[in-house]
Design a protein around this motif. Structure first.
Motif, PDB file in Angstrom:
ATOM      1  N   PRO A 171       0.877  -1.231   0.185  1.00  0.00           N
ATOM      2  CA  PRO A 171      -0.079  -0.135   0.088  1.00  0.00           C
ATOM      3  C   PRO A 171       0.758   1.188  -0.027  1.00  0.00           C
ATOM      4  CG  PRO A 171      -0.171  -1.217   2.072  1.00  0.00           C
ATOM      5  CD  PRO A 171       0.558  -1.992   1.106  1.00  0.00           C
ATOM      6  N   ARG A 172       2.095   1.094   0.461  1.00  0.00           N
ATOM      7  CA  ARG A 172       3.065   2.252   0.497  1.00  0.00           C
ATOM      8  C   ARG A 172       3.750   2.419  -1.005  1.00  0.00           C
ATOM      9  NH1 ARG A 172       6.878   2.498   3.364  1.00  0.00           N
ATOM     10  NH2 ARG A 172       6.810   4.561   3.950  1.00  0.00           N
ATOM     11  N   ALA A 173       3.478   1.657  -1.930  1.00  0.00           N
ATOM     12  CA  ALA A 173       4.092   1.557  -3.193  1.00  0.00           C
ATOM     13  C   ALA A 173       4.005   3.024  -3.775  1.00  0.00           C
ATOM     14  CB  ALA A 173       3.877   0.429  -4.030  1.00  0.00           C
ATOM     15  N   ILE A 174       3.003   3.419  -3.945  1.00  0.00           N
ATOM     16  CA  ILE A 174       2.704   4.744  -4.499  1.00  0.00           C
ATOM     17  C   ILE A 174       2.361   5.816  -3.457  1.00  0.00           C
ATOM     18  CG2 ILE A 174       1.494   6.136  -6.285  1.00  0.00           C
ATOM     19  CD1 ILE A 174       1.077   3.268  -7.596  1.00  0.00           C
ATOM     20  N   SER A 175       3.024   6.982  -3.392  1.00  0.00           N
ATOM     21  CA  SER A 175       2.744   7.865  -2.146  1.00  0.00           C
ATOM     22  C   SER A 175       3.050   9.306  -3.110  1.00  0.00           C
ATOM     23  CB  SER A 175       3.818   7.912  -1.207  1.00  0.00           C
ATOM     24  OG  SER A 175       3.827   6.776  -0.654  1.00  0.00           O
ATOM     25  N   PRO A 176       1.958  10.204  -2.423  1.00  0.00           N
ATOM     26  CA  PRO A 176       0.904  10.215  -1.439  1.00  0.00           C
ATOM     27  C   PRO A 176      -0.399   9.279  -1.802  1.00  0.00           C
ATOM     28  CG  PRO A 176       1.672  12.300  -2.071  1.00  0.00           C
ATOM     29  CD  PRO A 176       1.932  11.647  -3.162  1.00  0.00           C
ATOM     30  N   ASP A 177      -1.225   8.951  -0.990  1.00  0.00           N
ATOM     31  CA  ASP A 177      -2.163   8.125  -1.142  1.00  0.00           C
ATOM     32  C   ASP A 177      -3.196   8.582  -2.360  1.00  0.00           C
ATOM     33  OD1 ASP A 177      -3.653   5.794  -0.328  1.00  0.00           O
ATOM     34  OD2 ASP A 177      -5.485   7.192  -0.093  1.00  0.00           O
ATOM     35  N   PRO A 178      -3.504   9.836  -2.685  1.00  0.00           N
ATOM     36  CA  PRO A 178      -4.491  10.247  -3.731  1.00  0.00           C
ATOM     37  C   PRO A 178      -4.142   9.484  -5.118  1.00  0.00           C
ATOM     38  CG  PRO A 178      -4.263  11.991  -2.262  1.00  0.00           C
ATOM     39  CD  PRO A 178      -3.426  10.885  -1.735  1.00  0.00           C
ATOM     40  N   PHE A 179      -2.656   9.572  -5.004  1.00  0.00           N
ATOM     41  CA  PHE A 179      -2.169   9.059  -6.414  1.00  0.00           C
ATOM     42  C   PHE A 179      -2.006   7.348  -6.381  1.00  0.00           C
ATOM     43  CE2 PHE A 179       0.271  13.082  -6.249  1.00  0.00           C
ATOM     44  CZ  PHE A 179      -0.288  13.670  -7.052  1.00  0.00           C
ATOM     45  N   TYR A 180      -2.099   6.952  -5.506  1.00  0.00           N
ATOM     46  CA  TYR A 180      -2.199   5.424  -5.182  1.00  0.00           C
ATOM     47  C   TYR A 180      -3.930   5.078  -5.696  1.00  0.00           C
ATOM     48  CZ  TYR A 180      -2.503   0.931  -2.784  1.00  0.00           C
ATOM     49  OH  TYR A 180      -2.852  -0.320  -2.424  1.00  0.00           O
ATOM     50  N   GLN A 181      -4.538   5.637  -5.040  1.00  0.00           N
ATOM     51  CA  GLN A 181      -5.973   5.273  -5.215  1.00  0.00           C
ATOM     52  C   GLN A 181      -6.303   5.554  -6.923  1.00  0.00           C
ATOM     53  OE1 GLN A 181      -7.865   4.155  -3.408  1.00  0.00           O
ATOM     54  NE2 GLN A 181      -6.513   4.251  -1.588  1.00  0.00           N
ATOM     55  N   ARG A 182      -5.783   6.543  -7.486  1.00  0.00           N
ATOM     56  CA  ARG A 182      -5.851   6.916  -8.742  1.00  0.00           C
ATOM     57  C   ARG A 182      -5.410   5.907  -9.849  1.00  0.00           C
ATOM     58  NH1 ARG A 182      -3.354  12.446 -11.823  1.00  0.00           N
ATOM     59  NH2 ARG A 182      -4.606  13.152 -10.010  1.00  0.00           N
ATOM     60  N   VAL A 183      -4.195   5.074  -9.458  1.00  0.00           N
ATOM     61  CA  VAL A 183      -3.777   4.020 -10.098  1.00  0.00           C
ATOM     62  C   VAL A 183      -4.765   2.591 -10.018  1.00  0.00           C
ATOM     63  CG1 VAL A 183      -1.782   2.308 -10.242  1.00  0.00           C
ATOM     64  CG2 VAL A 183      -1.541   4.823  -9.932  1.00  0.00           C
ATOM     65  N   LEU A 184      -5.049   2.602  -8.891  1.00  0.00           N
ATOM     66  CA  LEU A 184      -6.185   1.505  -8.595  1.00  0.00           C
ATOM     67  C   LEU A 184      -7.348   1.552  -9.474  1.00  0.00           C
ATOM     68  CD1 LEU A 184      -6.041   0.999  -4.603  1.00  0.00           C
ATOM     69  CD2 LEU A 184      -4.937  -0.564  -6.242  1.00  0.00           C
ATOM     70  N   ARG A 185      -7.601   2.822  -9.637  1.00  0.00           N
ATOM     71  CA  ARG A 185      -9.000   3.125 -10.389  1.00  0.00           C
ATOM     72  C   ARG A 185      -8.658   2.940 -11.838  1.00  0.00           C
ATOM     73  NH1 ARG A 185      -9.572   7.382  -6.888  1.00  0.00           N
ATOM     74  NH2 ARG A 185      -8.592   9.051  -8.452  1.00  0.00           N
ATOM     75  N   TRP A 186      -7.405   3.349 -12.303  1.00  0.00           N
ATOM     76  CA  TRP A 186      -7.027   2.803 -13.774  1.00  0.00           C
ATOM     77  C   TRP A 186      -7.085   1.428 -13.939  1.00  0.00           C
ATOM     78  CZ3 TRP A 186      -1.956   6.460 -13.737  1.00  0.00           C
ATOM     79  CH2 TRP A 186      -2.518   7.746 -13.853  1.00  0.00           C
ATOM     80  N   LEU A 187      -6.714   0.679 -12.952  1.00  0.00           N
ATOM     81  CA  LEU A 187      -6.859  -0.781 -13.060  1.00  0.00           C
ATOM     82  C   LEU A 187      -7.995  -1.422 -13.274  1.00  0.00           C
ATOM     83  CD1 LEU A 187      -3.623  -1.683 -10.872  1.00  0.00           C
ATOM     84  CD2 LEU A 187      -3.710  -1.847 -13.422  1.00  0.00           C
ATOM     85  N   ASP A 188      -9.166  -0.503 -12.561  1.00  0.00           N
ATOM     86  CA  ASP A 188     -10.556  -0.971 -12.804  1.00  0.00           C
ATOM     87  C   ASP A 188     -11.159  -0.816 -14.229  1.00  0.00           C
ATOM     88  OD1 ASP A 188     -10.681  -2.160 -10.359  1.00  0.00           O
ATOM     89  OD2 ASP A 188     -11.317  -0.375  -9.237  1.00  0.00           O
ATOM     90  N   GLU A 189     -10.441   0.119 -14.805  1.00  0.00           N
ATOM     91  CA  GLU A 189     -10.801   0.443 -16.211  1.00  0.00           C
ATOM     92  C   GLU A 189     -10.090  -0.271 -17.431  1.00  0.00           C
ATOM     93  OE1 GLU A 189      -9.588   4.647 -16.394  1.00  0.00           O
ATOM     94  OE2 GLU A 189     -10.772   5.236 -14.729  1.00  0.00           O
ATOM     95  N   ASP A 190     -10.653   0.036 -18.563  1.00  0.00           N
ATOM     96  CA  ASP A 190     -10.008  -0.664 -19.715  1.00  0.00           C
ATOM     97  C   ASP A 190      -8.601  -0.475 -19.837  1.00  0.00           C
ATOM     98  OD1 ASP A 190      -9.986  -2.021 -22.031  1.00  0.00           O
ATOM     99  OD2 ASP A 190      -9.908  -0.270 -23.222  1.00  0.00           O
ATOM    100  N   LEU A 191      -7.869  -1.404 -19.851  1.00  0.00           N
ATOM    101  CA  LEU A 191      -6.368  -1.493 -19.911  1.00  0.00           C
ATOM    102  C   LEU A 191      -5.940  -2.116 -21.426  1.00  0.00           C
ATOM    103  CD1 LEU A 191      -4.177  -0.745 -17.888  1.00  0.00           C
ATOM    104  CD2 LEU A 191      -3.965  -3.328 -17.455  1.00  0.00           C
ATOM    105  N   PRO A 192      -5.880  -1.212 -22.380  1.00  0.00           N
ATOM    106  CA  PRO A 192      -5.255  -1.720 -23.727  1.00  0.00           C
ATOM    107  C   PRO A 192      -4.002  -2.060 -23.704  1.00  0.00           C
ATOM    108  CG  PRO A 192      -5.823   0.463 -23.790  1.00  0.00           C
ATOM    109  CD  PRO A 192      -6.171   0.098 -22.308  1.00  0.00           C
ATOM    110  N   ASP A 193      -3.735  -2.850 -24.612  1.00  0.00           N
ATOM    111  CA  ASP A 193      -2.283  -3.251 -25.072  1.00  0.00           C
ATOM    112  C   ASP A 193      -1.506  -1.803 -25.434  1.00  0.00           C
ATOM    113  OD1 ASP A 193      -2.712  -5.914 -24.121  1.00  0.00           O
ATOM    114  OD2 ASP A 193      -2.631  -6.608 -26.161  1.00  0.00           O
ATOM    115  N   LEU A 194      -0.253  -2.108 -25.025  1.00  0.00           N
ATOM    116  CA  LEU A 194       0.621  -0.950 -25.265  1.00  0.00           C
ATOM    117  C   LEU A 194       1.475  -1.043 -26.406  1.00  0.00           C
ATOM    118  CD1 LEU A 194       1.482   1.999 -24.042  1.00  0.00           C
ATOM    119  CD2 LEU A 194       3.283   0.487 -22.771  1.00  0.00           C
TER     120      LEU A 194
END
Length: 583
Positions: A211-234
């Protein structure tokens, strides 16, 4: 038609889980982003570097183990290819010049980097080719036709959800990036693709376990939201016909490795990938701006897991600097030049302002009047004034570190003092308690990537110490009277002990000024570590090594007060008029 890859190997729990064990003596790699070499540095670049520099300096003062600070310049990509052509230069010539500007700016700001990587270097390119081979060999890459909206300034494809309709300078309708306002263009080409979609679960596992991999917490939560969205190949390559300035794909001269894959591998190439990186990786803390969070918190960990490597231990994210409420931009002419800031406010003044006012969770605003007000208030008046007053010959004629009298300042507030009949007040005990707890507080804030809060605590204690000094008015006491002399020396002893703690704790932020303060207090270089920092030892009945020591030489004011901006402008104008008259 995209051709799916063969099934990817399942990342091991060891690769996904906690990157490295904490503890004293372990190694740590701190990094800034490598800065894009298409233009000169601005204060946003320096803010990233100063955060990382302060973190490393604090770590070294705590004797926490070997540490490195890596930075550098990102020298490939379409942006640089175009910028070089516009400047009438070759890409290598442009990169050589701009890379030199970044080195100079970092040195001027006192950033003590240990490694400076240029992506045009052979050692880095070798590492990128090997990393590409690791992705290819594990089946994470496939070739396919890709089309989408490409943003050249951001060097990335953007989905429709991140675009807005605007009109260009000629009034024609166009699409732009919602976040940056940069124009995008529809691009269709055959590229190599990275199977990012296969890494949703491993990335979620990594973040859930750390849970401390990304700080501050708002950015950690933002990445978690991205992972709940579409994740197209790069898309991880560009057609060589479009982009010549970059590293060719091994075994396919028609393709160039995507600039972001190339750039991210710098965190490995700097520690000797592919042979000797294990001594440092994955004990890495990346300091990055929020605009490149997705590249560092989604793409980079996924690429690492695919290559059989663990993600970095921490990603420390900060927001941006605006200027009088507006985004910095060349078109507005409001880009703040770090060299100008250092010239106006000094290295320590520039560092203190950015680290004191910069709050990672939100954008922060810069304007000159704000800088002048803060530096005059906290450095020149509060801290510098306190040092001057407490070491003045009129109040300390022997120029020594005065002795502490335990009877004058007893450990426990007795009934006489509690009733206001003694010299020591409840506020004095509050000061002692606040300064005694300060090193632990400051260490916690540095560990939590909240340097601004550490400086807030120090500034508050400085104000309390000024209150203590003013409250007891030592200049009114008569040294010829034994009782008053003991009390006077005790006041000065407490004040200098507070100043010594502040000087020690400010070393990571204002190293030159802290050195000047500590030298004035006769604190030797070998006595400046934070791992064994003590405060007011005599208050606890222990010997104080500084007591009775001759103070260091008075080298002038600690921080020169800054003139008001109008006065500075008027003096510059007067100087220009005078120069013209001489001519």
């Amino acid at each position: 038609m995209l051709r799916p890859p063969r099934r990817l190997p399942r990342p091991s729990r060891r690769a996904i889980g906690t990157a490295s064990a904490a503890g004293p003596g372990r190694r740590l790699l701190l990094s800034t982003p490598i800065f894009y070499a298409n233009g000169p540095p601005h204060i946003g670049h320096l803010y990233s570097a100063l955060l990382a520099d302060a973190l490393l300096r604090h770590r070294r003062l705590r004797a926490a183990g070997p540490g490195r600070l890596c930075t550098g310049t990102d020298e490939h990509g379409l942006k640089i290819q175009q910028a070089a052509a516009a400047a009438g230069m070759s890409p290598p010539e442009l990169c050589e010049r701009v890379s030199g500007l970044f080195r100079q700016a970092l040195a001027q700001a006192g950033v003590a980097f240990t490694d400076f990587t240029r992506t045009s270097e052979p050692r880095h390119q070798r590492a990128v080719r090997h990393f590409w081979g690791a992705l290819r060999d594990c089946g994470a890459l496939y070739k396919g036709s890709y089309e989408g909206w490409y943003c050249t300034p951001e060097e990335s494809f953007l989905p429709e959800s991140q675009l807005a309709e605007r009109r260009d300078a000629q009034g024609r309708p166009c699409k732009v990036s919602l976040e940056t306002g940069h124009e995008v263009h529809w691009t269709k080409e055959e590229n190599y693709m990275f199977k990012l979609s296969a890494f949703r679960d491993p990335l979620q596992n990594w973040l859930r376990d750390n849970p401390r991999a990304i700080s501050p917490d708002p950015f950690y939560q933002r990445v978690l939201r991205w992972l709940d969205e579409d994740l197209p190949d790069l898309s991880v390559s560009r057609e060589r016909s479009r982009l010549q300035w970059g590293i060719p794909v091994p075994g396919d001269p028609t393709q160039t490795i995507y600039v972001w894959v190339d750039a991210l591998v710098n965190y490995l190439s700097v520690v000797g990938y592919p042979e000797s990186h294990g001594a440092w990786w994955p004990a890495a803390h990346h300091v990055v701006g929020k605009d490149i969070l997705k590249f560092h918190a989604l793409y980079w960990p996924a690429l690492l897991l695919a290559a059989g490597l663990a993600p970095p231990e921490r990603i420390l994210v900060h927001s941006h600097w605006t200027v009088r409420g507006q985004k910095m931009s060349k078109s507005l002419g409001n880009v703040v030049d770090p060299a100008t800031c250092v010239g106006q406010y000094g290295v320590d003044g520039f560092r203190y302002f950015l680290l004191r006012q910069g709050v990672p969770e939100r954008d922060c605003d810069y304007y000159d009047e704000k800088v002048v007000k803060l530096l005059n208030s906290e450095l020149a008046d509060a801290l510098g004034g306190l040092l001057n007053r407490s070491t003045a010959p009129s109040i300390n004629p022997s120029n020594t570190y005065p002795r502490f009298s335990e009877p004058c300042f007893p450990k426990v507030l007795d009934s006489r003092e509690a009733k206001g009949m003694g010299r020591v007040s409840a506020e004095d005990y509050e000061l002692v308690a606040a300064v005694a707890s300060l090193p632990v507080q400051v260490a916690g804030y540095f560990e939590g990537f909240q340097i601004y809060k550490a400086l807030e605590c120090i500034a508050q204690c400085v104000r309390q110490t000024n209150g203590f000094f003013q409250r007891h008015r030592p200049w009114k006491l008569d040294r010829r009277d034994t009782a008053e002399r003991l009390w006077l020396d005790t006041i000065l002893h407490v004040t200098l002990e507070c100043l010594r703690v502040y000087g020690m704790l400010l070393q990571p932020v204002v190293p030159h000024m802290a050195d000047k303060l500590l030298s004035r207090l006769a604190v030797e270089p070998g006595e400046r570590g934070l791992s064994d920092l003590t405060f007011l030892a005599r208050y606890d009945g222990k010997p104080c090594p500084f007591e009775g020591r001759q103070l260091g030489p008075d080298t002038g004011v600690l921080f020169q007060r800054l003139e008001k901006l109008e006065t500075m402008k008027n003096r510059k104008q007067e100087a220009r008029v005078s120069d013209k008259q001489l001519l």
